[in-house]
Design a protein around this motif. Structure first.
Motif, PDB file in Angstrom:
ATOM      1  N   GLU A  75      90.035 -11.867  53.373  1.00 29.44           N
ATOM      2  CA  GLU A  75      88.987 -12.834  53.653  1.00 29.44           C
ATOM      3  C   GLU A  75      87.816 -12.799  52.681  1.00 29.44           C
ATOM      4  O   GLU A  75      86.991 -13.705  52.689  1.00 29.44           O
ATOM      5  N   LEU A  76      87.735 -11.773  51.846  1.00 29.15           N
ATOM      6  CA  LEU A  76      86.618 -11.699  50.905  1.00 29.15           C
ATOM      7  C   LEU A  76      87.066 -11.454  49.473  1.00 29.15           C
ATOM      8  O   LEU A  76      86.768 -12.240  48.574  1.00 29.15           O
ATOM      9  N   ILE A  77      87.816 -10.386  49.264  1.00 31.07           N
ATOM     10  CA  ILE A  77      88.095  -9.955  47.898  1.00 31.07           C
ATOM     11  C   ILE A  77      88.984 -10.937  47.164  1.00 31.07           C
ATOM     12  O   ILE A  77      88.814 -11.174  45.958  1.00 31.07           O
ATOM     13  N   LEU A  78      89.932 -11.562  47.861  1.00 33.05           N
ATOM     14  CA  LEU A  78      90.817 -12.521  47.198  1.00 33.05           C
ATOM     15  C   LEU A  78      90.087 -13.796  46.828  1.00 33.05           C
ATOM     16  O   LEU A  78      90.558 -14.581  46.003  1.00 33.05           O
ATOM     17  N   ASP A  79      88.933 -14.037  47.445  1.00 32.65           N
ATOM     18  CA  ASP A  79      88.183 -15.260  47.170  1.00 32.65           C
ATOM     19  C   ASP A  79      87.557 -15.275  45.784  1.00 32.65           C
ATOM     20  O   ASP A  79      87.409 -16.321  45.178  1.00 32.65           O
ATOM     21  N   GLN A  80      87.160 -14.120  45.290  1.00 28.51           N
ATOM     22  CA  GLN A  80      86.334 -14.109  44.089  1.00 28.51           C
ATOM     23  C   GLN A  80      86.476 -12.780  43.349  1.00 28.51           C
ATOM     24  O   GLN A  80      86.497 -11.728  43.964  1.00 28.51           O
ATOM     25  N   PRO A  81      86.571 -12.846  42.029  1.00 32.36           N
ATOM     26  CA  PRO A  81      86.516 -11.605  41.244  1.00 32.36           C
ATOM     27  C   PRO A  81      85.057 -11.178  41.103  1.00 32.36           C
ATOM     28  O   PRO A  81      84.193 -11.996  40.797  1.00 32.36           O
ATOM     29  N   PHE A  82      84.786  -9.922  41.334  1.00 31.14           N
ATOM     30  CA  PHE A  82      83.409  -9.438  41.240  1.00 31.14           C
ATOM     31  C   PHE A  82      83.113  -9.047  39.800  1.00 31.14           C
ATOM     32  O   PHE A  82      83.791  -8.186  39.230  1.00 31.14           O
ATOM     33  N   ALA A  83      82.083  -9.641  39.232  1.00 31.32           N
ATOM     34  CA  ALA A  83      81.723  -9.351  37.846  1.00 31.32           C
ATOM     35  C   ALA A  83      81.102  -7.964  37.716  1.00 31.32           C
ATOM     36  O   ALA A  83      81.331  -7.258  36.734  1.00 31.32           O
ATOM     37  N   THR A  84      80.310  -7.586  38.708  1.00 26.78           N
ATOM     38  CA  THR A  84      79.610  -6.302  38.657  1.00 26.78           C
ATOM     39  C   THR A  84      79.733  -5.586  39.998  1.00 26.78           C
ATOM     40  O   THR A  84      80.055  -6.190  41.025  1.00 26.78           O
ATOM     41  N   ARG A  85      79.453  -4.292  39.992  1.00 26.58           N
ATOM     42  CA  ARG A  85      79.446  -3.544  41.245  1.00 26.58           C
ATOM     43  C   ARG A  85      78.327  -4.037  42.168  1.00 26.58           C
ATOM     44  O   ARG A  85      78.482  -4.064  43.381  1.00 26.58           O
ATOM     45  N   GLN A  86      77.205  -4.432  41.582  1.00 31.92           N
ATOM     46  CA  GLN A  86      76.098  -4.925  42.393  1.00 31.92           C
ATOM     47  C   GLN A  86      76.483  -6.214  43.109  1.00 31.92           C
ATOM     48  O   GLN A  86      76.126  -6.436  44.274  1.00 31.92           O
ATOM     49  N   HIS A  87      77.222  -7.071  42.414  1.00 27.50           N
ATOM     50  CA  HIS A  87      77.710  -8.298  43.042  1.00 27.50           C
ATOM     51  C   HIS A  87      78.617  -7.953  44.218  1.00 27.50           C
ATOM     52  O   HIS A  87      78.507  -8.533  45.313  1.00 27.50           O
ATOM     53  N   ALA A  88      79.491  -6.995  44.024  1.00 24.02           N
ATOM     54  CA  ALA A  88      80.392  -6.571  45.103  1.00 24.02           C
ATOM     55  C   ALA A  88      79.597  -5.990  46.272  1.00 24.02           C
ATOM     56  O   ALA A  88      79.895  -6.267  47.436  1.00 24.02           O
ATOM     57  N   ARG A  89      78.591  -5.169  45.970  1.00 25.66           N
ATOM     58  CA  ARG A  89      77.762  -4.583  47.030  1.00 25.66           C
ATOM     59  C   ARG A  89      77.105  -5.674  47.877  1.00 25.66           C
ATOM     60  O   ARG A  89      77.097  -5.613  49.116  1.00 25.66           O
ATOM     61  N   SER A  90      76.564  -6.683  47.226  1.00 29.92           N
ATOM     62  CA  SER A  90      75.882  -7.769  47.943  1.00 29.92           C
ATOM     63  C   SER A  90      76.846  -8.534  48.840  1.00 29.92           C
ATOM     64  O   SER A  90      76.533  -8.842  49.997  1.00 29.92           O
ATOM     65  N   GLU A  91      78.035  -8.840  48.306  1.00 29.65           N
ATOM     66  CA  GLU A  91      79.003  -9.608  49.086  1.00 29.65           C
ATOM     67  C   GLU A  91      79.583  -8.785  50.227  1.00 29.65           C
ATOM     68  O   GLU A  91      79.865  -9.308  51.310  1.00 29.65           O
ATOM     69  N   LEU A  92      79.782  -7.486  50.011  1.00 31.84           N
ATOM     70  CA  LEU A  92      80.271  -6.623  51.081  1.00 31.84           C
ATOM     71  C   LEU A  92      79.249  -6.524  52.211  1.00 31.84           C
ATOM     72  O   LEU A  92      79.618  -6.534  53.392  1.00 31.84           O
ATOM     73  N   PHE A  93      77.981  -6.434  51.864  1.00 33.79           N
ATOM     74  CA  PHE A  93      76.929  -6.414  52.887  1.00 33.79           C
ATOM     75  C   PHE A  93      76.958  -7.697  53.709  1.00 33.79           C
ATOM     76  O   PHE A  93      76.909  -7.671  54.941  1.00 33.79           O
TER      77      PHE A  93
END
Length: 278
Positions: free
Chosen positions: A238-256
């Protein structure tokens, strides 16, 4: 239904051709067009719009059963067969979930806790049984590791932490966050796999001083920790397949946003979802 099909597809095929293939009357079709829509047709159109909204609001993850429960929570009583039929006719499908993938490997050659759950993933009250695991999130900067702890009663994430390293500090931070937020009573069961981060002396000490009872899966058996694995499968689908994360910070924000904004507060979890749980 034939006439409705013809009206829906008349931009792509001629009315004559469709009437011929469907063995329908042209005059009957044009007569049908002049009638006012029936009450049933109007209701279906309204329900279809509500189904589509629930589908989009919940990341296209709900099947017919959960859509019906979501509509019930909104005060709309709709039969399961009706929802199933409308979804099928209009091509509303649930995203396919991936199979479980092992995220940690057993490195323990010494202490191992007994399996207190034996695949009985039920709890009679909050903060009696927690399950936990670690997964990795791919970004263009490298891996970001996520440790999550879920309460078996509500199936919500009660503690979590992220790090560039999969180590004992990561899982300790997740447990400390859960303890600070929930403050469980003595005797809480903590279930994990046999990964080295969970069998380490440092982590065992943290459980001991908080009167936590450790429980562990059998070696290499992800189904012994299926609830934690299922959460990570949901996260990926539901989240990770939607978008490639450019940075770890981007991933942190989306995971939150996913965990605290959607998964814990909006997404339906198990058969207790129609009641308020902590």
């Amino acid at each position: 239904m034939k006439y409705a099909f013809i009206r829906q597809h008349r931009q792509h095929f001629t009315v004559s051709a469709m009437c011929r293939v469907l063995s329908a009357s042209r005059s009957g079709y044009y007569d049908w067009l002049g009638r006012s829509p029936s009450r049933r047709v109007l209701e279906n159109a309204l329900i279809l719009g509500e189904i589509r909204q629930v589908h989009l609001d919940n990341r296209q993850a709900y099947g017919a059963i959960k859509i019906r429960r979501a509509l019930l929570l909104q005060g709309r009583c709709v039969g399961l067969n009706r929802i199933t039929r409308l979804r099928r006719i209009h091509g509303i499908t649930t995203r396919r979930r991936r199979r479980f993938v092992a995220t940690t490997r057993s490195k323990s050659h010494g202490w191992v806790a007994p399996n207190l759950l034996a695949r009985n993933f039920t709890s009679t009250a909050p903060n009696r049984i927690w399950v936990t695991d670690v997964t990795f999130i791919p970004t263009r900067q490298g891996w970001l590791y996520l440790a999550a702890i879920l309460d078996l009663y509500s199936r919500k994430v009660v503690g979590w932490a992220m790090s560039e390293r999969n180590n004992t500090t990561l899982v300790k931070e997740a447990l400390e966050a859960a303890m600070a937020q929930r403050r469980p009573e003595s005797g809480l069961i903590h279930h994990s796999d046999r990964g080295g981060v969970y069998t380490s002396g440092e982590y065992r000490h943290l459980m001991t001083i908080n009167n936590i009872r450790p429980s562990m899966s059998r070696k290499g058996d992800c189904w012994d920790n299926a609830v934690a694995e299922s959460f990570f499968a949901t996260l990926e689908n539901e989240l990770i397949l939607d978008q490639p994360f450019a940075t770890r910070q981007h991933a942190r924000s989306e995971l939150f946003r996913f965990i605290e904004g959607f998964y814990n507060r909006q997404r339906l979890h198990g058969k207790r979802s129609l009641t308020s749980v902590v």
